[in-house]
Design a protein around this motif. Structure first.
Motif, PDB file in Angstrom:
ATOM      1  N   GLY A  33       0.798  -1.223   0.000  1.00 46.56           N
ATOM      2  CA  GLY A  33       0.000   0.000   0.000  1.00 46.56           C
ATOM      3  C   GLY A  33       0.831   1.273   0.000  1.00 46.56           C
ATOM      4  N   PRO A  34       1.699   1.489   1.000  1.00 42.70           N
ATOM      5  CA  PRO A  34       2.535   2.697   1.028  1.00 42.70           C
ATOM      6  C   PRO A  34       3.464   2.794  -0.187  1.00 42.70           C
ATOM      7  N   LYS A  93       1.443   4.194  -2.975  1.00 46.71           N
ATOM      8  CA  LYS A  93       1.229   5.622  -2.716  1.00 46.71           C
ATOM      9  C   LYS A  93       2.473   6.416  -3.102  1.00 46.71           C
ATOM     10  N   GLN A  94       3.639   5.892  -2.749  1.00 49.24           N
ATOM     11  CA  GLN A  94       4.887   6.551  -3.113  1.00 49.24           C
ATOM     12  C   GLN A  94       5.029   6.611  -4.633  1.00 49.24           C
ATOM     13  N   SER A 152       2.671   6.629  -6.836  1.00 47.66           N
ATOM     14  CA  SER A 152       1.703   7.578  -7.385  1.00 47.66           C
ATOM     15  C   SER A 152       2.193   9.014  -7.305  1.00 47.66           C
ATOM     16  N   ARG A 153       3.061   9.294  -6.339  1.00 43.36           N
ATOM     17  CA  ARG A 153       3.578  10.657  -6.180  1.00 43.36           C
ATOM     18  C   ARG A 153       4.715  10.972  -7.154  1.00 43.36           C
ATOM     19  N   SER A 185      -6.715   4.741   0.217  1.00 41.35           N
ATOM     20  CA  SER A 185      -5.627   5.601   0.674  1.00 41.35           C
ATOM     21  C   SER A 185      -4.980   6.342  -0.490  1.00 41.35           C
ATOM     22  N   ILE A 186      -4.809   5.642  -1.620  1.00 44.49           N
ATOM     23  CA  ILE A 186      -4.238   6.273  -2.817  1.00 44.49           C
ATOM     24  C   ILE A 186      -5.171   7.361  -3.342  1.00 44.49           C
ATOM     25  N   GLN A 191      -4.952  10.421  -1.221  1.00 46.23           N
ATOM     26  CA  GLN A 191      -3.692  11.119  -1.469  1.00 46.23           C
ATOM     27  C   GLN A 191      -3.780  11.968  -2.726  1.00 46.23           C
ATOM     28  N   CYS A 192      -4.375  11.404  -3.780  1.00 53.50           N
ATOM     29  CA  CYS A 192      -4.525  12.145  -5.037  1.00 53.50           C
ATOM     30  C   CYS A 192      -5.380  13.388  -4.843  1.00 53.50           C
ATOM     31  N   CYS A 227     -12.958   3.866  -6.036  1.00 54.88           N
ATOM     32  CA  CYS A 227     -11.547   4.257  -6.002  1.00 54.88           C
ATOM     33  C   CYS A 227     -10.909   4.141  -7.384  1.00 54.88           C
TER      34      CYS A 227
END
Length: 259
Positions: free
Chosen positions: A36-37, A40-41, A43-44, A95-96, A99-100, A147
C-alpha cells in the motif's frame, strides 16, 4: 543513490506474490499492507523519463508491466480472499485516492499509462464480486470501484451496476453505491447528470432512512459546479429539502467566478 519506485518494481511484485501465496497466517495481509505505502509513493512520482531509465539501467516500460502485475494480483486477492483480505485491498486504493485528492491530482497516479486491455481485465476480475451473496462483499466492491473511477467512469456495465444498487434494500450497499457514484460524478458530468436524477428520487422517497439522506446530501458536493447540473437540480421536485448543500456549493462557485 536511493532507488525510485520504477527501479524497485520487480522486487515489490515478487514480494507481493510470495506474501499472497504464503500459507502462514497473516502473511498475505502483511504483504497487502506493505504494498500500500509503496503504491502511494509510486503515485507521487513524476512520469519516468528516458534519462531516468538510463540512469538506473532500466528497460523502458518494464516498470509499467510490473505495476500492472501488482494491481492484477491485488484484484485477484480481493476476489478470492476473505473479509479481512478484501478490506485490506480496498484500504490500499482508498488511501491512494485520498492522497490524489489532497495533492489536487498532481500526482500522475498508479493507473497512468496502464493499457486499456489491463484496465478492462482489472475490472472484469473484480466485478464478479458484485453478485456475491454477502452484502458486505458487494459493498466493498462498490467502494473499490469508486476508487478506480479514473479507469472505469466510461464503462457502461460498471456505471449501471452502481446506479442500480441505489435501489438496494441494504443500507450498507446503498452507502457504498453513493460513494462510488460520487467518485464517478467528479470525473464525468454526463454520469453526474444521470446520477442526479436517481439521487433526488432517493432523497425524496419517504422510505429512505435518515442515515442515507445524510449520506446522499454529502454526495451533492462531489458533483462539481456545472451550470447544467445546477439548473437541473433547481427544477427537480424537492430541491429545497434535499439539495441545500449542493446548491450552496454552486453558490460558492458563482461567488468565486467559477461560471
Amino acid at each position: 543513490m536511493e532507488k525510485i519506485p520504477a527501479a524497485c518494481a520487480m522486487g515489490w511484485s515478487i514480494e507481493l506474490e510470495k506474501g499472497l501465496r504464503s500459507r502462514k497466517p497473516g502473511h498475505s495481509i502483511e504483504a497487502i499492507n506493505l504494498i500500500g505505502p509503496r503504491l502511494k509513493q509510486w503515485s507521487r512520482e513524476p512520469q519516468t523519463t528516458m534519462a531516468v531509465y538510463n540512469m538506473y539501467a532500466l528497460v523502458p516500460g518494464e516498470d509499467r508491466l510490473f505495476a500492472d502485475t501488482i494491481l492484477l494480483r491485488l484484484a485477484d486477492a480481493f476476489v478470492s480472499g476473505n473479509r479481512e483480505t478484501k478490506i485490506s485491498v480496498m484500504r490500499v486504493f482508498l488511501s491512494i485516492l485520498r492522497q490524489c485528492k489532497r495533492n489536487d491530482r498532481q500526482a500522475h497516479g498508479i493507473f497512468t499509462n496502464m493499457s486499456l486491455e489491463n484496465r478492462l481485465e482489472l475490472l472484469r476480475r473484480v466485478k464478479v464480486v458484485l453478485t456475491a451473496e454477502s452484502v458486505e462483499s458487494r459493498a466493498l466492491t462498490l467502494v473499490l470501484l469508486g476508487c478506480w473511477a479514473d479507469i472505469a467512469t466510461d464503462v457502461a456495465e460498471i456505471r449501471h451496476a452502481i446506479l442500480s444498487t441505489l435501489l438496494s434494500c441494504h443500507v450498507l450497499e446503498v452507502k457504498a453505491s453513493l460513494f462510488a457514484a460520487g467518485c464517478y460524478s467528479e470525473n464525468s458530468d454526463d454520469f453526474a447528470s444521470v446520477f442526479l436524477e436517481s439521487l433526488l428520487k432517493l432523497m425524496n422517497s419517504s422510505k429512505t432512512l435518515p442515515a442515507l439522506r445524510i449520506c446522499g446530501a454529502r454526495t451533492f458536493s462531489k458533483m462539481g459546479c456545472s451550470t447544467v447540473l445546477a439548473m437541473k437540480a433547481y427544477k427537480m421536485k424537492g430541491v429545497k429539502t434535499v439539495s441545500a448543500d449542493y446548491l450552496a456549493n454552486f453558490a460558492s462557485g458563482y461567488a468565486c467566478g467559477a461560471f
